[in-house]
Scaffold this motif. Sequence first.
Motif, PDB file in Angstrom:
ATOM      1  N   SER A 188      17.058 -84.370-105.512  1.00  0.00           N
ATOM      2  CA  SER A 188      15.926 -83.635-104.930  1.00  0.00           C
ATOM      3  C   SER A 188      14.865 -84.606-104.433  1.00  0.00           C
ATOM      4  O   SER A 188      14.275 -84.413-103.357  1.00  0.00           O
ATOM      5  N   TYR A 189      14.620 -85.629-105.205  1.00  0.00           N
ATOM      6  CA  TYR A 189      13.683 -86.674-104.812  1.00  0.00           C
ATOM      7  C   TYR A 189      14.171 -87.358-103.527  1.00  0.00           C
ATOM      8  O   TYR A 189      13.385 -87.591-102.596  1.00  0.00           O
ATOM      9  N   ILE A 190      15.457 -87.651-103.463  1.00  0.00           N
ATOM     10  CA  ILE A 190      16.028 -88.295-102.275  1.00  0.00           C
ATOM     11  C   ILE A 190      15.892 -87.382-101.063  1.00  0.00           C
ATOM     12  O   ILE A 190      15.589 -87.850 -99.963  1.00  0.00           O
ATOM     13  N   ARG A 191      16.085 -86.096-101.278  1.00  0.00           N
ATOM     14  CA  ARG A 191      15.954 -85.144-100.158  1.00  0.00           C
ATOM     15  C   ARG A 191      14.562 -85.235 -99.545  1.00  0.00           C
ATOM     16  O   ARG A 191      14.404 -85.170 -98.329  1.00  0.00           O
ATOM     17  N   LYS A 192      13.540 -85.393-100.380  1.00  0.00           N
ATOM     18  CA  LYS A 192      12.153 -85.464 -99.894  1.00  0.00           C
ATOM     19  C   LYS A 192      11.815 -86.837 -99.312  1.00  0.00           C
ATOM     20  O   LYS A 192      11.177 -86.940 -98.271  1.00  0.00           O
ATOM     21  N   LYS A 193      12.224 -87.881-100.001  1.00  0.00           N
ATOM     22  CA  LYS A 193      11.805 -89.232 -99.633  1.00  0.00           C
ATOM     23  C   LYS A 193      12.728 -89.893 -98.586  1.00  0.00           C
ATOM     24  O   LYS A 193      12.276 -90.693 -97.785  1.00  0.00           O
ATOM     25  N   PRO A 248      15.252 -88.240 -96.252  1.00  0.00           N
ATOM     26  CA  PRO A 248      15.950 -87.048 -95.740  1.00  0.00           C
ATOM     27  C   PRO A 248      17.210 -87.347 -94.928  1.00  0.00           C
ATOM     28  O   PRO A 248      18.194 -86.614 -95.015  1.00  0.00           O
ATOM     29  N   HIS A 249      17.189 -88.427 -94.180  1.00  0.00           N
ATOM     30  CA  HIS A 249      18.376 -88.743 -93.383  1.00  0.00           C
ATOM     31  C   HIS A 249      19.542 -89.121 -94.298  1.00  0.00           C
ATOM     32  O   HIS A 249      20.668 -88.662 -94.121  1.00  0.00           O
ATOM     33  N   LEU A 250      19.266 -89.940 -95.280  1.00  0.00           N
ATOM     34  CA  LEU A 250      20.289 -90.348 -96.233  1.00  0.00           C
ATOM     35  C   LEU A 250      20.803 -89.149 -97.037  1.00  0.00           C
ATOM     36  O   LEU A 250      21.990 -89.059 -97.339  1.00  0.00           O
ATOM     37  N   PHE A 251      19.907 -88.243 -97.358  1.00  0.00           N
ATOM     38  CA  PHE A 251      20.304 -87.074 -98.137  1.00  0.00           C
ATOM     39  C   PHE A 251      21.390 -86.255 -97.438  1.00  0.00           C
ATOM     40  O   PHE A 251      22.232 -85.653 -98.100  1.00  0.00           O
ATOM     41  N   THR A 252      21.405 -86.273 -96.108  1.00  0.00           N
ATOM     42  CA  THR A 252      22.427 -85.509 -95.393  1.00  0.00           C
ATOM     43  C   THR A 252      23.838 -85.933 -95.782  1.00  0.00           C
ATOM     44  O   THR A 252      24.754 -85.131 -95.747  1.00  0.00           O
ATOM     45  N   SER A 253      24.007 -87.188 -96.184  1.00  0.00           N
ATOM     46  CA  SER A 253      25.341 -87.675 -96.556  1.00  0.00           C
ATOM     47  C   SER A 253      25.792 -87.149 -97.912  1.00  0.00           C
ATOM     48  O   SER A 253      26.988 -87.072 -98.178  1.00  0.00           O
ATOM     49  N   VAL A 254      24.852 -86.790 -98.793  1.00  0.00           N
ATOM     50  CA  VAL A 254      25.192 -86.307-100.137  1.00  0.00           C
ATOM     51  C   VAL A 254      24.822 -84.847-100.347  1.00  0.00           C
ATOM     52  O   VAL A 254      24.953 -84.322-101.451  1.00  0.00           O
ATOM     53  N   GLU A 255      24.379 -84.200 -99.304  1.00  0.00           N
ATOM     54  CA  GLU A 255      23.898 -82.826 -99.443  1.00  0.00           C
ATOM     55  C   GLU A 255      24.960 -81.878 -99.983  1.00  0.00           C
ATOM     56  O   GLU A 255      24.696 -81.074-100.879  1.00  0.00           O
ATOM     57  N   GLN A 256      26.181 -81.977 -99.487  1.00  0.00           N
ATOM     58  CA  GLN A 256      27.240 -81.085 -99.969  1.00  0.00           C
ATOM     59  C   GLN A 256      27.565 -81.350-101.435  1.00  0.00           C
ATOM     60  O   GLN A 256      27.772 -80.423-102.213  1.00  0.00           O
ATOM     61  N   LEU A 257      27.595 -82.601-101.828  1.00  0.00           N
ATOM     62  CA  LEU A 257      27.811 -82.962-103.222  1.00  0.00           C
ATOM     63  C   LEU A 257      26.713 -82.354-104.093  1.00  0.00           C
ATOM     64  O   LEU A 257      26.985 -81.744-105.125  1.00  0.00           O
ATOM     65  N   TYR A 258      25.485 -82.524-103.675  1.00  0.00           N
ATOM     66  CA  TYR A 258      24.336 -81.961-104.385  1.00  0.00           C
ATOM     67  C   TYR A 258      24.477 -80.447-104.533  1.00  0.00           C
ATOM     68  O   TYR A 258      24.309 -79.897-105.625  1.00  0.00           O
ATOM     69  N   GLU A 259      24.806 -79.780-103.440  1.00  0.00           N
ATOM     70  CA  GLU A 259      24.957 -78.321-103.468  1.00  0.00           C
ATOM     71  C   GLU A 259      26.088 -77.901-104.401  1.00  0.00           C
ATOM     72  O   GLU A 259      25.953 -76.932-105.151  1.00  0.00           O
ATOM     73  N   ASP A 260      27.195 -78.621-104.360  1.00  0.00           N
ATOM     74  CA  ASP A 260      28.333 -78.285-105.234  1.00  0.00           C
ATOM     75  C   ASP A 260      27.953 -78.371-106.706  1.00  0.00           C
ATOM     76  O   ASP A 260      28.316 -77.508-107.500  1.00  0.00           O
ATOM     77  N   ILE A 261      27.220 -79.406-107.049  1.00  0.00           N
ATOM     78  CA  ILE A 261      26.809 -79.566-108.449  1.00  0.00           C
ATOM     79  C   ILE A 261      25.732 -78.551-108.819  1.00  0.00           C
ATOM     80  O   ILE A 261      25.745 -77.984-109.904  1.00  0.00           O
TER      81      ILE A 261
END
Length: 150
Positions: A70-75, A77-90
Motif C-alpha cells: 500500500s505504501y508502494i502504491r502511494k509512493k 505508483p509506476h512500480l506498483f503497477t508491476s505488483v498490483e495483481q499480486l497485491y490484489e490476489d493476496i
Amino acid sequence: MKESFTLELQKLYDDSHVSSLVQEVCEYYASGLDYEDGSYMEEIEPREIFEPVYILFLLQRRESYLDEFSYIRKKYPHLFTSVEQLYEDILIHMDVNALEKTNADKLSSALDNKITSDEIFDKINSLCMQKDDISDALDGFCSWIHNFYS
C-alpha cells in the motif's frame, strides 16, 4: 528494464519503509514486464516457480507486507503497477490457508512433484521460525529447492 521502473527501484532500495523481501518481489515483477515475449526465462527465475514461492513467503506476514505494498502504491505508483495483481490476489483471499495450499500445489507441480506441498509448508515454516529476516528464509528455501535439481 524500463527507465521509469529502474528509477523507482533505486529509490525503493533506499527506502527504509520497505523490507528486503518486498524490494526483491518488486524488482522481480518489474523486470518480467520487459520480457513479454518469454525471453526472460534465461535471465530471471521461472515464474511458475517463483510466483508461488513469493506468495507463500508474503503470506508469512501478510498484513505487514500488504501495508508495505500500500505504501508502494502511494509512493512509487509506476512500480506498483508491476505488483498490483499480486497485491490484489493476496488482499482479496481472506482464506489464507486456501491460498497457501493452492500455491504450494502449484510449486510442487512446477517442481515435477519431487517435493510435496506438505514438505514445502514444513520447510517454509521451519525457515521462517529460524530466521529473523524473511529474505534469509527465502534464500534458504531457494537453496533447498535447487538441491533437488543439482
